[in-house]
Design an enzyme around this catalytic site. Structure first.
Site, mmCIF file in Angstrom:
data_model
loop_
_atom_site.group_PDB
_atom_site.id
_atom_site.type_symbol
_atom_site.label_atom_id
_atom_site.label_comp_id
_atom_site.label_asym_id
_atom_site.label_seq_id
_atom_site.Cartn_x
_atom_site.Cartn_y
_atom_site.Cartn_z
ATOM 1 N N ASP A 1 -2.581 -3.697 0.216
ATOM 2 C CA ASP A 1 -2.526 -2.636 1.224
ATOM 3 C C ASP A 1 -3.640 -1.599 1.043
ATOM 4 O O ASP A 1 -4.222 -1.469 -0.027
ATOM 5 C CB ASP A 1 -1.188 -1.889 1.127
ATOM 6 C CG ASP A 1 -0.005 -2.736 1.576
ATOM 7 O OD1 ASP A 1 -0.186 -3.950 1.780
ATOM 8 O OD2 ASP A 1 1.086 -2.176 1.718
ATOM 9 N N ASP A 2 -3.856 -0.842 2.081
ATOM 10 C CA ASP A 2 -4.622 0.419 2.096
ATOM 11 C C ASP A 2 -6.144 0.257 2.112
ATOM 12 O O ASP A 2 -6.863 1.236 2.168
ATOM 13 C CB ASP A 2 -4.259 1.349 0.915
ATOM 14 C CG ASP A 2 -2.817 1.838 0.986
ATOM 15 O OD1 ASP A 2 -2.092 1.409 1.903
ATOM 16 O OD2 ASP A 2 -2.419 2.630 0.118
ATOM 17 N N HIS B 1 -2.454 -2.986 -4.144
ATOM 18 C CA HIS B 1 -3.414 -2.190 -3.381
ATOM 19 C C HIS B 1 -4.816 -2.527 -3.854
ATOM 20 O O HIS B 1 -5.108 -2.388 -5.044
ATOM 21 C CB HIS B 1 -3.118 -0.691 -3.556
ATOM 22 C CG HIS B 1 -1.747 -0.307 -3.063
ATOM 23 N ND1 HIS B 1 -0.608 -0.500 -3.820
ATOM 24 C CD2 HIS B 1 -1.329 0.204 -1.867
ATOM 25 C CE1 HIS B 1 0.446 -0.105 -3.112
ATOM 26 N NE2 HIS B 1 0.032 0.322 -1.931
HETATM 27 ZN ZN LIG Z 1 -0.051 1.853 2.137
#
Ligand SMILES: [Zn+2]
Length: 342
Positions: A89-90, A240
């Site tokens: 993610d991100d 992440h």
């Molecule tokens: Zn996130």
């Protein structure tokens, strides 16, 4: 001849009594020994916030369409197996994302990257690279806001703008949405549905976002996947691709998964049919259970079992295969084909 009669007797015993009891025991063991509450506390909090009508909405509109990969469905699909999906993610991030991609490429492992619109706008070439290397691009909103706090109009912007941006870079509209923090309400679900997206949460959170320390990440992963005590289970792993510590943890993480014979699969390859058997109980639960031992020729010294299983030594876990065949309704065909034929 005597051996033949014994075989017949044992076979009819298996078919009429032992397997139903074993299956029942397996499901009981499964329900008693669910993975502990340490998994993804963050998501659980959000799920607990659902109102009854939101839960009904999920069931009517997502679960029934197979479009909601929340904790329960991910646990059902992966929890009882040694299969994991890797989710990042991100990102994308110009320093760390290429390093993640390099490690995944060397291992020939595919993942799903839930990118932020904001990052994708800054680094479109990275989004393109992720996509071109065979990974799935998911939508993680534009600016990582708590979507449950937005008006429907703002929501459409956060989700729609990101999807359009991703499509303009890769040529493919993303199918999967991960709301930041796993935060959702009925509006989020409705907008996702109208965009034709499936929602994907997670079951394993090694908290790389919190510790930012590879030793802590690996230790947490060991616990959550059961590497530390042999109580193996699969799941959807939340990572992440924006932290150097996550990059450093990734290679040892994949090594551990390989050591324990885990399969890294992909969200678009999870089908309930093939995972159904393992959902009954994890292989490790089966291995420690009485009936698994009862079917292990090494343990019982049972001559029939020894002759059945030793005939094809390369089928290493034949007793597991038998259980699987039973579950699929093809036990008799399986036994005839593999063990009673010559
Ligand atoms: Zn996130």
């Amino acid at each position: 001849m005597k051996a033949f009669i014994n075989n017949r007797l044992v076979l009819s015993f298996l078919l009429s009594f032992a397997f139903p009891v074993m299956t029942l025991a397996a499901s009981l063991a499964g329900s008693l020994k669910m993975p502990s509450g340490e998994f993804c506390a963050a998501e659980k909090l959000e799920v607990n916030k659902y109102t009854g009508s939101e839960e009904n909405f999920i069931n009517d509109n997502f679960a029934s369409l197979g479009a909601y990969y929340g904790r329960p469905s991910l646990l059902k699909l992966l929890g009882g197996s040694r299969k994991v999906i890797l989710t990042f993610d991100d990102g994308p991030h110009p320093r760390t994302t290429p390093q993640v991609l390099e490690i995944l490429r060397r291992r020939n492992v595919k993942a799903i990257f839930f990118v932020l619109g904001l990052q994708a706008q800054k680094f479109p070439e990275l989004v393109k690279q992720i996509y071109d290397e065979g990974h799935i691009i998911g939508n993680h909103s534009f600016g990582h806001k708590n979507l449950a706090q937005l008006s429907e109009e703002k929501l459409r912007e956060e989700i729609g703008k990101t999807s359009r941006l991703i499509e303009s870079i890769t040529g493919k509209r993303p199918e999967y949405l991960r709301p930041p923090y796993g935060a959702m309400n009925k509006n989020v679900l409705r907008v996702a549905q109208s965009e034709g997206m499936k929602i994907v949460l997670w079951t394993v959170d090694p908290k790389d976002w919190q510790s930012k320390n590879e030793t802590a990440i690996l230790k947490s992963l060991d616990r959550q996947l059961g590497f530390n005590n042999g109580d193996f289970r699969g799941g959807a792993v939340l990572l992440h691709d924006i932290y150097p510590s996550t990059v450093r943890a990734l290679q040892p993480m994949l090594d551990r998964m390989a050591t324990h014979e885990y399969l890294i699969t992909s969200i678009d390859k999870l089908d309930a049919g093939s995972a159904g058997f393992w959902a009954a109980a994890s292989p490790s639960l089966l291995r420690s259970s009485f009936f698994y031992k009862a079917f292990d020729p090494e343990v019982t010294g049972n001559q029939l079992l020894v002759s059945m299983f030793k005939k094809k030594p390369r089928v290493e876990k034949s007793h597991m295969a038998i259980l699987k065949a039973h579950k699929s309704g093809n036990l008799l065909a399986y036994l005839i084909k593999n063990h009673f034929n010559g």
